[in-house]
Design a protein around this motif. Structure first.
Motif: not given
Length: 247
Positions: A82-104
């Motif tokens: 569960v995420v609040k909105d599109a921006k919330f989701l986008s920020e979470i994905i961005k930090i994941i990819k910053t740490n591991n660009s290959e993360a699924k």
């Protein structure tokens, strides 16, 4: 001697009944022998049949926690709930990819609870179009898929991410999941047609975290979805109550 387990992370809501969200994900990870990490997006008060309250966690705290865990542990797969909105989701994905660009990344787009409580801000749904191409798999139920499609987030045979349309809400082919991958539809039929399947609180969370577990073990996507289906079938037949057993 302890055998090394691969790490998988759930970024999802806290459900005190243990049926859905983070607690359900961690139970699933444990059963499938992967090391589960958990970050809370929302505190809820709910039982398996009633929803009372939701309090979103501050996005900065969520991002900071993801950062800490992904710097410490080699996380290859992240399941988002569960995420609040599109921006919330986008920020979470961005930090994941910053740490591991290959993360699924798997997103289980929980738009409403079973008791019809709305989670995701549907006013931001059109903003998902630019986010989906950073996600490897989304796992909507049939009604959620129709809603996302109505908002033109998918084009036939041009999906930016793979989609597993869960068959539990279908009336025509109940229990048949459809995996759309690279424009190709793959039918995933029920394995166990002789058993009694009972509705379960949190079944979508359990399925997506089971798929994440198998992806963490380096299964390909189709195989991970098929093995995830086997796991959820055991969960759905575990007892006649809305809270299922993991085994």
């Amino acid at each position: 001697m302890q055998i090394e387990c691969p790490f998988v992370m759930s970024v999802a809501g806290y459900d005190p009944s243990g049926g859905a969200g983070l607690l359900a994900d961690i139970k699933t990870f444990e059963q499938l022998r992967v090391q589960g990490l958990g970050i809370c997006t929302a505190m809820t008060l709910q039982t398996e049949s009633e929803f009372y309250n939701l309090q979103w966690q501050p996005i900065d705290e969520i991002l900071s926690a993801i950062n800490v865990l992904m710097k410490k542990y080699q996380v290859e797969v992240v399941k988002i709930g569960v995420v609040k909105d599109a921006k919330f989701l986008s920020e979470i994905i961005k930090i994941i990819k910053t740490n591991n660009s290959e993360a699924k990344i798997i997103w289980d787009p929980v738009l409403k609870s079973t008791s019809e409580f709305s989670f995701f801000d549907l006013n931001t749904i059109s903003d998902l179009k630019n986010i989906l191409n950073q996600i490897d798999l989304i796992t909507p139920n049939y009604n959620e898929y129709k809603l996302l499609k109505e908002n033109r987030l998918f084009k036939d045979h041009e999906n930016s991410c793979s989609i597993l349309i869960k068959g539990g809400h279908r009336e025509d082919r109940i229990g048949t999941d459809i995996l759309i991958q690279n424009g190709k539809e793959i039918c995933i039929e029920p394995n166990d047609t002789g058993s009694n399947f009972y509705p379960k609180h949190g079944s979508g969370c359990v399925l997506s975290s089971a798929i994440a577990s198998h992806l963490t073990k380096e299964e390909n996507l189709e195989k991970a979805c098929r093995k995830g289906k086997s796991y959820i079938e055991k969960f759905l037949t575990s007892n006649p109550n809305l809270l299922g057993f993991h085994h």
